[in-house]
Design a protein around this motif. Structure first.
Motif, mmCIF file in Angstrom:
data_model
loop_
_atom_site.group_PDB
_atom_site.id
_atom_site.type_symbol
_atom_site.label_atom_id
_atom_site.label_comp_id
_atom_site.label_asym_id
_atom_site.label_seq_id
_atom_site.Cartn_x
_atom_site.Cartn_y
_atom_site.Cartn_z
ATOM 1 N N GLU A 182 15.496 -5.406 -1.232
ATOM 2 C CA GLU A 182 16.089 -4.081 -1.377
ATOM 3 C C GLU A 182 15.280 -3.278 -2.386
ATOM 4 O OE1 GLU A 182 20.193 -4.254 -2.330
ATOM 5 O OE2 GLU A 182 20.725 -5.480 -0.584
ATOM 6 N N GLY A 183 15.028 -2.038 -2.071
ATOM 7 C CA GLY A 183 14.284 -1.183 -2.982
ATOM 8 C C GLY A 183 12.795 -1.258 -2.719
ATOM 9 N N MET A 184 12.111 -0.159 -2.988
ATOM 10 C CA MET A 184 10.688 -0.064 -2.715
ATOM 11 C C MET A 184 9.870 -1.071 -3.518
ATOM 12 S SD MET A 184 8.688 1.661 -0.770
ATOM 13 C CE MET A 184 9.693 3.118 -0.426
ATOM 14 N N ARG A 185 10.191 -1.248 -4.790
ATOM 15 C CA ARG A 185 9.416 -2.154 -5.628
ATOM 16 C C ARG A 185 9.479 -3.581 -5.108
ATOM 17 N NH1 ARG A 185 11.257 1.859 -8.400
ATOM 18 N NH2 ARG A 185 10.005 2.894 -10.033
ATOM 19 N N ASP A 186 10.673 -4.021 -4.706
ATOM 20 C CA ASP A 186 10.816 -5.383 -4.186
ATOM 21 C C ASP A 186 10.052 -5.563 -2.878
ATOM 22 O OD1 ASP A 186 12.284 -6.280 -6.283
ATOM 23 O OD2 ASP A 186 14.226 -6.220 -5.271
ATOM 24 N N ALA A 219 -5.038 -0.799 11.883
ATOM 25 C CA ALA A 219 -3.847 -1.580 12.213
ATOM 26 C C ALA A 219 -3.128 -2.039 10.952
ATOM 27 C CB ALA A 219 -4.231 -2.782 13.085
ATOM 28 N N GLU A 220 -3.878 -2.444 9.920
ATOM 29 C CA GLU A 220 -3.247 -2.896 8.688
ATOM 30 C C GLU A 220 -2.469 -1.773 8.017
ATOM 31 O OE1 GLU A 220 -5.979 -6.668 7.257
ATOM 32 O OE2 GLU A 220 -6.348 -4.710 6.365
ATOM 33 N N LEU A 221 -3.053 -0.592 7.994
ATOM 34 C CA LEU A 221 -2.364 0.546 7.392
ATOM 35 C C LEU A 221 -1.084 0.857 8.156
ATOM 36 C CD1 LEU A 221 -2.388 2.705 5.219
ATOM 37 C CD2 LEU A 221 -3.826 4.114 6.692
ATOM 38 N N ASP A 222 -1.141 0.784 9.479
ATOM 39 C CA ASP A 222 0.054 1.015 10.296
ATOM 40 C C ASP A 222 1.132 -0.029 10.010
ATOM 41 O OD1 ASP A 222 -1.133 3.214 11.448
ATOM 42 O OD2 ASP A 222 -1.720 2.185 13.299
ATOM 43 N N VAL A 223 0.707 -1.284 9.820
ATOM 44 C CA VAL A 223 1.661 -2.354 9.522
ATOM 45 C C VAL A 223 2.339 -2.097 8.182
ATOM 46 C CG1 VAL A 223 1.836 -4.801 8.880
ATOM 47 C CG2 VAL A 223 0.599 -4.144 10.941
ATOM 48 N N PHE A 224 1.574 -1.723 7.178
ATOM 49 C CA PHE A 224 2.154 -1.441 5.861
ATOM 50 C C PHE A 224 3.217 -0.344 5.966
ATOM 51 C CE2 PHE A 224 -1.921 -2.763 3.368
ATOM 52 C CZ PHE A 224 -1.710 -4.076 3.747
ATOM 53 N N ARG A 225 2.897 0.714 6.692
ATOM 54 C CA ARG A 225 3.828 1.827 6.831
ATOM 55 C C ARG A 225 5.101 1.393 7.550
ATOM 56 N NH1 ARG A 225 -1.058 6.066 8.289
ATOM 57 N NH2 ARG A 225 -1.405 6.787 6.140
ATOM 58 N N PRO A 239 10.572 3.978 6.632
ATOM 59 C CA PRO A 239 10.373 5.428 6.747
ATOM 60 C C PRO A 239 10.502 6.178 5.429
ATOM 61 C CG PRO A 239 12.527 4.779 7.599
ATOM 62 C CD PRO A 239 11.789 3.520 7.324
ATOM 63 N N ASP A 240 11.081 5.536 4.430
ATOM 64 C CA ASP A 240 11.216 6.211 3.138
ATOM 65 C C ASP A 240 9.986 6.026 2.259
ATOM 66 O OD1 ASP A 240 11.838 3.517 2.992
ATOM 67 O OD2 ASP A 240 13.143 3.763 1.255
ATOM 68 N N ALA A 241 8.952 5.377 2.785
ATOM 69 C CA ALA A 241 7.720 5.150 2.028
ATOM 70 C C ALA A 241 6.563 5.941 2.638
ATOM 71 C CB ALA A 241 7.370 3.669 2.015
ATOM 72 N N LYS A 242 5.806 6.588 1.791
ATOM 73 C CA LYS A 242 4.569 7.246 2.198
ATOM 74 C C LYS A 242 3.419 6.382 1.682
ATOM 75 C CE LYS A 242 1.929 11.543 1.721
ATOM 76 N NZ LYS A 242 1.854 12.864 1.034
ATOM 77 N N VAL A 243 2.584 5.874 2.597
ATOM 78 C CA VAL A 243 1.507 4.947 2.241
ATOM 79 C C VAL A 243 0.163 5.601 2.551
ATOM 80 C CG1 VAL A 243 0.544 2.635 2.558
ATOM 81 C CG2 VAL A 243 3.015 3.007 2.862
ATOM 82 N N GLU A 244 -0.680 5.697 1.526
ATOM 83 C CA GLU A 244 -2.001 6.293 1.689
ATOM 84 C C GLU A 244 -3.059 5.360 1.109
ATOM 85 O OE1 GLU A 244 -1.602 11.011 1.337
ATOM 86 O OE2 GLU A 244 -0.828 9.967 -0.438
ATOM 87 N N ARG A 245 -4.116 5.123 1.871
ATOM 88 C CA ARG A 245 -5.216 4.299 1.367
ATOM 89 C C ARG A 245 -6.087 5.154 0.453
ATOM 90 N NH1 ARG A 245 -7.622 2.565 5.931
ATOM 91 N NH2 ARG A 245 -6.810 0.433 5.951
ATOM 92 N N GLU A 246 -6.393 4.603 -0.732
ATOM 93 C CA GLU A 246 -7.227 5.334 -1.679
ATOM 94 C C GLU A 246 -8.623 4.735 -1.807
ATOM 95 O OE1 GLU A 246 -5.276 5.949 -5.437
ATOM 96 O OE2 GLU A 246 -4.086 7.584 -4.576
ATOM 97 N N ASP A 247 -8.704 3.428 -1.999
ATOM 98 C CA ASP A 247 -9.995 2.732 -2.056
ATOM 99 C C ASP A 247 -10.147 1.887 -0.806
ATOM 100 O OD1 ASP A 247 -10.701 3.504 -4.833
ATOM 101 O OD2 ASP A 247 -8.946 2.289 -5.334
ATOM 102 N N HIS A 248 -11.394 1.701 -0.385
ATOM 103 C CA HIS A 248 -11.631 0.966 0.854
ATOM 104 C C HIS A 248 -12.918 0.166 0.706
ATOM 105 C CE1 HIS A 248 -11.626 1.176 5.555
ATOM 106 N NE2 HIS A 248 -11.125 0.058 5.095
ATOM 107 N N ILE A 249 -12.814 -1.156 0.795
ATOM 108 C CA ILE A 249 -13.994 -2.012 0.663
ATOM 109 C C ILE A 249 -15.035 -1.669 1.716
ATOM 110 C CG2 ILE A 249 -14.822 -4.397 0.860
ATOM 111 C CD1 ILE A 249 -12.196 -5.307 -0.437
ATOM 112 N N GLU A 279 7.694 7.632 -2.593
ATOM 113 C CA GLU A 279 8.911 7.904 -1.818
ATOM 114 C C GLU A 279 8.645 9.113 -0.918
ATOM 115 O OE1 GLU A 279 11.742 6.259 -1.796
ATOM 116 O OE2 GLU A 279 11.526 4.924 -3.530
ATOM 117 N N ALA A 280 8.919 8.954 0.359
ATOM 118 C CA ALA A 280 8.721 10.067 1.285
ATOM 119 C C ALA A 280 9.729 11.152 0.993
ATOM 120 C CB ALA A 280 8.863 9.576 2.722
ATOM 121 N N GLN A 281 9.272 12.395 1.097
ATOM 122 C CA GLN A 281 10.160 13.533 0.851
ATOM 123 C C GLN A 281 11.095 13.699 2.031
ATOM 124 O OE1 GLN A 281 10.239 15.333 -2.006
ATOM 125 N NE2 GLN A 281 8.708 13.887 -2.793
#
Length: 201
Positions: free
Chosen positions: A111-115, A163-169, A174-184, A197-199
């Motif tokens: 429960e909760g985004m952090r967990d 695909a990995e980014l889609d899985v994370f999202r 739906p209440d999470a906004k996930v953006e990749r910042e660094d990329h190997i 938190e998604a607006q």
């Protein structure tokens, strides 16, 4: 290398092979055991105290090179050449579906985004991504992956990273906004994902 070539040696046997005393070999083995690279198994040889036969652990085996990256690249290339890009996309989609299902089951009770982010980091670390997470001063969460065990495949086919980014999202909800910042693959030292938190609209 000696244990790779001949597993199950005793400290005395290993010492003889290396040209050192059995006690010196035992001390080396104990240090390797503390690092999780070797383990001992007691073997009974009749009268007297059982001997300890030493062998590599899974972590110790992993220290030796293999050709899985080269094989993976060859298979991807053969799929693309013989079956086409659509077949390759279908395989990536199937892998994505399996990963998503497993991840969703693992975070279902969180429960909760952090967990949820903590659970996702644990899952990724178990798969070799050396992942962790922390909260930024602005309240966003940063999921960091310091290693990419599928780097060769991802470099050859960007569909794995998408695909990995889609899985994370999907897993974080739906209440999470996930953006990749660094990329190997893009030349970064690591892969990182900022989660906020998604607006609500």
């Amino acid at each position: 290398m000696a244990l790779k070539m001949q597993p199950g040696m005793t400290a005395a046997g290993l010492g003889g092979k290396l040209g050192i005393s059995g006690e010196a070999a035992r001390q080396q083995l104990l240090r390797l055991a503390q690092e999780g690279l070797v383990e001992a198994q007691s073997i009974s040889q009749g009268v007297g105290r059982p001997s300890q036969a030493w062998r590599l652990t899974e972590a110790g085996q992993a220290r030796f090179p293999d050709t899985h990256a080269g094989l993976t690249l060859q298979l991807l290339d053969l799929i693309r050449q013989n079956l086409g890009d659509e077949a390759l996309d279908a395989i990536i989609a199937a892998r994505e579906a399996v990963t998503r299902k497993n991840y969703e089951a693992a975070v279902a009770e969180r429960e909760g985004m952090r967990d949820r982010v903590a659970a996702l980091a644990d899952l990724r670390s178990a798969e070799g991504y050396m992942a962790g997470w922390h909260e930024e001063p602005d309240g966003s969460l940063l999921l960091v992956e310091n290693h990419c065990p599928i780097c060769a495949a991802a470099a050859a086919c960007q569909g794995f990273c998408r695909a990995e980014l889609d899985v994370f999202r999907a897993v974080l909800g739906p209440d999470a906004k996930v953006e990749r910042e660094d990329h190997i693959i893009g030349g970064g030292r690591r892969c990182s994902y900022r989660i906020t938190e998604a607006q609500s609209t």
